[in-house]
Design a protein around this motif. Structure first.
Motif, PDB file in Angstrom:
ATOM      1  N   GLN A 214       1.670   2.400  -9.429  1.00  6.20           N
ATOM      2  CA  GLN A 214       1.209   3.791  -9.335  1.00  6.20           C
ATOM      3  C   GLN A 214      -0.280   3.897  -9.640  1.00  6.20           C
ATOM      4  O   GLN A 214      -1.015   4.651  -8.979  1.00  6.20           O
ATOM      5  CB  GLN A 214       2.012   4.662 -10.301  1.00  6.20           C
ATOM      6  N   GLN A 215      -0.746   3.139 -10.624  1.00 13.79           N
ATOM      7  CA  GLN A 215      -2.167   3.161 -10.974  1.00 13.79           C
ATOM      8  C   GLN A 215      -3.019   2.581  -9.849  1.00 13.79           C
ATOM      9  O   GLN A 215      -4.124   3.064  -9.574  1.00 13.79           O
ATOM     10  CB  GLN A 215      -2.395   2.378 -12.269  1.00 13.79           C
ATOM     11  N   GLN A 216      -2.489   1.529  -9.202  1.00  8.52           N
ATOM     12  CA  GLN A 216      -3.205   0.955  -8.062  1.00  8.52           C
ATOM     13  C   GLN A 216      -3.327   1.965  -6.933  1.00  8.52           C
ATOM     14  O   GLN A 216      -4.397   2.151  -6.342  1.00  8.52           O
ATOM     15  CB  GLN A 216      -2.473  -0.296  -7.555  1.00  8.52           C
ATOM     16  N   GLN A 217      -2.226   2.602  -6.624  1.00  9.19           N
ATOM     17  CA  GLN A 217      -2.203   3.537  -5.501  1.00  9.19           C
ATOM     18  C   GLN A 217      -3.086   4.757  -5.750  1.00  9.19           C
ATOM     19  O   GLN A 217      -3.685   5.300  -4.821  1.00  9.19           O
ATOM     20  CB  GLN A 217      -0.758   3.968  -5.228  1.00  9.19           C
ATOM     21  N   SER A 218      -3.164   5.173  -7.004  1.00 10.50           N
ATOM     22  CA  SER A 218      -3.981   6.348  -7.331  1.00 10.50           C
ATOM     23  C   SER A 218      -5.439   5.993  -7.585  1.00 10.50           C
ATOM     24  O   SER A 218      -6.288   6.886  -7.706  1.00 10.50           O
ATOM     25  CB  SER A 218      -3.405   7.051  -8.561  1.00 10.50           C
ATOM     26  N   GLY A 219      -5.718   4.694  -7.689  1.00 12.95           N
ATOM     27  CA  GLY A 219      -7.074   4.254  -7.971  1.00 12.95           C
ATOM     28  C   GLY A 219      -7.470   4.431  -9.417  1.00 12.95           C
ATOM     29  O   GLY A 219      -8.653   4.324  -9.772  1.00 12.95           O
ATOM     30  N   ALA A 220      -6.482   4.664 -10.288  1.00 15.79           N
ATOM     31  CA  ALA A 220      -6.774   4.888 -11.706  1.00 15.79           C
ATOM     32  C   ALA A 220      -7.129   3.599 -12.432  1.00 15.79           C
ATOM     33  O   ALA A 220      -7.713   3.639 -13.520  1.00 15.79           O
ATOM     34  CB  ALA A 220      -5.576   5.549 -12.385  1.00 15.79           C
TER      35      ALA A 220
ATOM     36  N   SER B  91      -8.230  -0.751 -11.736  1.00 18.57           N
ATOM     37  CA  SER B  91      -8.560  -1.813 -10.786  1.00 18.57           C
ATOM     38  C   SER B  91      -7.516  -2.926 -10.845  1.00 18.57           C
ATOM     39  O   SER B  91      -6.791  -3.081 -11.834  1.00 18.57           O
ATOM     40  CB  SER B  91      -9.937  -2.395 -11.105  1.00 18.57           C
ATOM     41  N   SER B  92      -7.478  -3.709  -9.785  1.00 20.89           N
ATOM     42  CA  SER B  92      -6.536  -4.833  -9.735  1.00 20.89           C
ATOM     43  C   SER B  92      -6.832  -5.846 -10.836  1.00 20.89           C
ATOM     44  O   SER B  92      -5.912  -6.417 -11.439  1.00 20.89           O
ATOM     45  CB  SER B  92      -6.602  -5.512  -8.367  1.00 20.89           C
TER      46      SER B  92
END
Length: 239
Positions: free
Chosen positions: A64-70, A72-73
């Motif tokens: 979810q954090q990846q998809q929202s850009g909240a 970084s990988s």
């Protein structure tokens, strides 16, 4: 086989029969299989088992954090690595503590077995065998613990790579192959030594019997030599 304290026939094979986790009638997801096996086979170790379910939840949050850009990988990779490091260290420490206990217990059992050499072969033998059966079964439970935890680690890493589209599993597994719980050599040695000691006690010709036989042979040889000397002395006197 031998008669244990309870009067039932005891062998190491009989004691461990049916030890493997029950085969479910339908395919079971690993998370549920892990919980079921722990609850059935090692409930006292529940707090020391790899937290597979919690890390699955962490992966869901990371996606979810990846998809929202909240996040970084790189940050997700670092955070997850730190979390799994803590879990692996806890499993490895628990395994190492159990191995230390096992070494102490086996040493005590070996001393008890050695003390049987100076007594009647059957005296105390059943009690030591019963203790060895229990000890051996606990070692097999520890083997199962190791297998379950390593499988959990491997599966959660695979899930992380797939869901987060990152590469961690191969490198991480390569980094932990030297850990005691992964190599499992000490545990294998304890299992073999326990089985050997059990067989040594169970064998009809015990160390005590062998010692008695050697002493009897020595006495017979000494008596034969004494007779030879006496015969020689008599011959000299007759001459």
């Amino acid at each position: 086989p031998s008669q244990g304290i309870s009067g039932v026939t005891i062998t190491l094979e009989h004691a461990c029969k049916g030890f493997s986790p029950d085969q479910p009638s339908l395919p079971m997801k690993f998370g549920k299989l892990l919980r079921t096996t722990v609850d059935m086979r090692m409930p006292q170790w529940r707090d020391y088992v790899f937290q597979y379910k919690r890390l699955k939840q962490v992966i869901n949050q990371a996606v979810q954090q990846q998809q929202s850009g909240a996040c970084s990988s790189d940050q997700i990779l670092s955070d997850f690595t730190n979390l799994i490091d803590v879990e692996v260290a806890r499993v490895n420490d628990f395994y190492s503590d159990r191995i230390e206990e096992g070494v102490i217990i086996l040493h005590a059992l070996r001393n008890q077995a050695d003390r049987l050499q100076g007594t009647s072969p059957d005296k105390g033998r059943h009690a030591v065998q019963q203790s060895l059966v229990t000890f051996h079964l606990n070692l097999l439970i520890l083997q199962n613990y190791v297998a379950l935890n390593f499988t959990a680690i491997s599966k959660i890493l695979k899930k992380f790579d797939k869901r987060c589209k990152l590469q961690l599993r191969s490198e991480y597994i390569s980094a932990i192959v030297e850990l005691p719980f992964y190599r499992c050599q000490a545990l294998g040695s304890l299992v073999e030594e326990a089985e050997s000691l059990f067989k040594a006690i169970e064998t009809p010709t015990t160390h005590w019997q062998q010692k008695q036989e050697v002493q009897a042979q020595s006495q017979a040889q000494a008596q034969a030599q004494a007779r030879q000397k006496l015969d020689a002395a008599l011959l000299v006197r007759q001459e």
